[in-house]
Design an enzyme around this catalytic site. Structure first.
Site, PDB file in Angstrom:
ATOM      1  N   SER A   1       0.788  -1.320  -0.044  1.00  0.00           N
ATOM      2  CA  SER A   1       0.142  -0.073   0.119  1.00  0.00           C
ATOM      3  C   SER A   1       0.766   1.164   0.135  1.00  0.00           C
ATOM      4  O   SER A   1       1.713   1.481   0.939  1.00  0.00           O
ATOM      5  CB  SER A   1      -0.973   0.021   1.276  1.00  0.00           C
TER       6      SER A   1
ATOM      7  N   HIS B   1      -0.974  -1.561  -4.394  1.00  0.00           N
ATOM      8  CA  HIS B   1      -2.359  -1.092  -3.556  1.00  0.00           C
ATOM      9  C   HIS B   1      -2.468   0.294  -3.501  1.00  0.00           C
ATOM     10  O   HIS B   1      -1.621   1.090  -2.854  1.00  0.00           O
ATOM     11  CB  HIS B   1      -2.267  -1.859  -2.314  1.00  0.00           C
TER      12      HIS B   1
ATOM     13  N   ASP C   1      -4.589   3.228  -2.013  1.00  0.00           N
ATOM     14  CA  ASP C   1      -5.715   3.461  -0.933  1.00  0.00           C
ATOM     15  C   ASP C   1      -6.424   4.929  -1.398  1.00  0.00           C
ATOM     16  O   ASP C   1      -5.905   5.987  -0.681  1.00  0.00           O
ATOM     17  CB  ASP C   1      -5.108   3.394   0.589  1.00  0.00           C
TER      18      ASP C   1
ATOM     19  N   MET D   1      -8.808   7.716  -0.806  1.00  0.00           N
ATOM     20  CA  MET D   1     -10.262   8.032   0.698  1.00  0.00           C
ATOM     21  C   MET D   1     -10.615   9.392   0.261  1.00  0.00           C
ATOM     22  O   MET D   1      -9.758  10.101  -0.035  1.00  0.00           O
ATOM     23  CB  MET D   1      -9.253   7.842   1.871  1.00  0.00           C
TER      24      MET D   1
ATOM     25  N   HIS E   1      -8.017   0.634  -4.384  1.00  0.00           N
ATOM     26  CA  HIS E   1      -9.168   0.350  -3.262  1.00  0.00           C
ATOM     27  C   HIS E   1      -9.868   1.747  -2.900  1.00  0.00           C
ATOM     28  O   HIS E   1      -9.270   2.721  -2.416  1.00  0.00           O
ATOM     29  CB  HIS E   1      -8.207   0.005  -2.055  1.00  0.00           C
TER      30      HIS E   1
ATOM     31  N   MET F   1     -12.145   3.719  -1.183  1.00  0.00           N
ATOM     32  CA  MET F   1     -13.038   3.932   0.293  1.00  0.00           C
ATOM     33  C   MET F   1     -13.411   5.228   0.044  1.00  0.00           C
ATOM     34  O   MET F   1     -13.424   6.274   0.629  1.00  0.00           O
ATOM     35  CB  MET F   1     -11.940   4.212   1.218  1.00  0.00           C
TER      36      MET F   1
ATOM     37  N   MET G   1     -11.141  -6.689   5.134  1.00  0.00           N
ATOM     38  CA  MET G   1     -10.508  -5.491   6.019  1.00  0.00           C
ATOM     39  C   MET G   1     -10.003  -6.107   7.232  1.00  0.00           C
ATOM     40  O   MET G   1     -10.838  -6.501   7.963  1.00  0.00           O
ATOM     41  CB  MET G   1     -11.098  -4.100   6.064  1.00  0.00           C
TER      42      MET G   1
ATOM     43  N   ASP H   1      -6.088  -6.712   3.986  1.00  0.00           N
ATOM     44  CA  ASP H   1      -5.583  -5.537   3.997  1.00  0.00           C
ATOM     45  C   ASP H   1      -5.905  -4.902   5.425  1.00  0.00           C
ATOM     46  O   ASP H   1      -6.806  -4.577   5.936  1.00  0.00           O
ATOM     47  CB  ASP H   1      -6.514  -4.516   2.993  1.00  0.00           C
TER      48      ASP H   1
HETATM   49  C1  DX5 Z   1      -6.829   1.183   5.551  1.00  0.00           C
HETATM   50  C2  DX5 Z   1      -5.726   1.223   4.548  1.00  0.00           C
HETATM   51  C3  DX5 Z   1      -4.552   0.202   5.183  1.00  0.00           C
HETATM   52  C4  DX5 Z   1      -3.392   0.266   4.330  1.00  0.00           C
HETATM   53  C5  DX5 Z   1      -2.342  -0.858   4.973  1.00  0.00           C
HETATM   54  O1  DX5 Z   1      -7.853   1.872   4.891  1.00  0.00           O
HETATM   55  O2  DX5 Z   1      -6.177   0.288   3.515  1.00  0.00           O
HETATM   56  O3  DX5 Z   1      -5.082  -0.947   5.530  1.00  0.00           O
HETATM   57  O4  DX5 Z   1      -3.754  -0.236   3.007  1.00  0.00           O
HETATM   58  O5  DX5 Z   1      -2.010  -0.302   5.956  1.00  0.00           O
HETATM   59  P1  DX5 Z   1      -0.946  -0.936   7.026  1.00  0.00           P
HETATM   60  O6  DX5 Z   1      -0.154  -2.018   6.349  1.00  0.00           O
HETATM   61  O7  DX5 Z   1       0.160   0.148   7.447  1.00  0.00           O
HETATM   62  O8  DX5 Z   1      -1.746  -1.446   8.140  1.00  0.00           O
HETATM   63 ZN    ZN Z   2      -6.348  -0.536   1.192  1.00  0.00          ZN
END
Ligand code: DX5
Ligand code: ZN
Length: 219
Positions: A9, A34, A36, A38, A67, A69, A138, A176
């Site tokens: 990520s 990956h 993320d 948001m 991903h 979100m 998740m 994840d």
């Molecule tokens: C949360 C993200 C995290 C990220 C991974 O919304 O999706 O889970 O990708 O983060 P780490 O590996 O630092 O927990």
């Molecule tokens: Zn993610």
């Protein structure tokens, strides 16, 4: 047994060097990236959108595992597809017509993922499992990297594996959140074949990405 893949990520990357960070991941043996996304509404954090993804994709040959979100998500699917997302993963709670959103992603010839938050059960997506490419489990509440792994979600992975066997359907199971060198083994044993990791990959062993990716793959 599917090959174990690592999808680092970039949430934990140095955002002032994102292009170089993606190169480091590629050289370190990442199987995909990956991303993320948001929106500060579906989750209490705001990261990057289509223009940044488009710029990063130009310099990478890796698949972008995006991903989303964000909510409402349906009207943004096209933009992320055009920006270069190869896998588009959405949350069921973020669309008022999951079937339509799945079909939209498929029409765009992208891989479809559905993400289940820790408190969301497998039941709500059972009817779609034969249509999708990936389920993203998740293991933290979405929004931030560096959170603590929630082992109870492993039961959902085992449940998905059972359904795969019973119905003879094939989709990737990605996990994840809070993945480290200990719990990655539990996730693989439960049946996950794609591991997302940000903190462990970028911060462990003085940031030796290649070593961290290899260690995560070990069963
Ligand atoms: C949360 C993200 C995290 C990220 C991974 O919304 O999706 O889970 O990708 O983060 P780490 O590996 O630092 O927990
Ligand atoms: Zn993610």
């Amino acid at each position: 047994m599917k090959k174990i893949q690592i999808s680092p990520s970039i949430l934990s990357a140095d955002f002032s060097q994102l292009g170089n960070e993606i190169k480091r991941l590629e050289e370190g043996g990442a199987d995909m990236i990956h991303v993320d996304v948001m929106d500060g509404h579906f989750v209490p954090n705001l990261t990057i959108g289509p223009p940044v993804i488009k710029a990063l994709k130009k310099n990478s040959s890796l698949l972008f595992d995006v991903h989303l979100m964000i909510s409402p998500v349906h009207k943004y699917i096209q933009a992320y597809s055009e920006a270069g997302a190869d896998i588009i993963t959405i949350h069921p709670e973020a669309t008022n017509d999951l079937k339509l959103s799945i079909l939209k992603i498929k029409d765009l010839k992208k891989k479809v993922g559905i993400s289940l938050n820790p408190e969301t059960g497998v039941n709500i997506i059972k009817e779609f499992l034969h249509q999708i490419d990936l389920v993203l489990i998740m293991s933290v509440n979405p929004g931030f990297g560096g959170q603590k792994f929630m082992p109870e979600v492993l039961e959902k992975i085992k449940e998905l594996k059972k359904i795969q066997k019973e119905k003879n359907i094939n989709f990737d199971i990605e996990i994840d959140g809070g993945i480290n060198f200990e719990n990655s083994k539990l996730a693989i044993e439960a049946g996950a074949n794609i591991l997302v990791s940000g903190t462990t990959i970028f911060k462990s062993n003085d940031g030796d990405i290649k070593k961290n990716i290899e260690l995560l793959k070990l069963k």
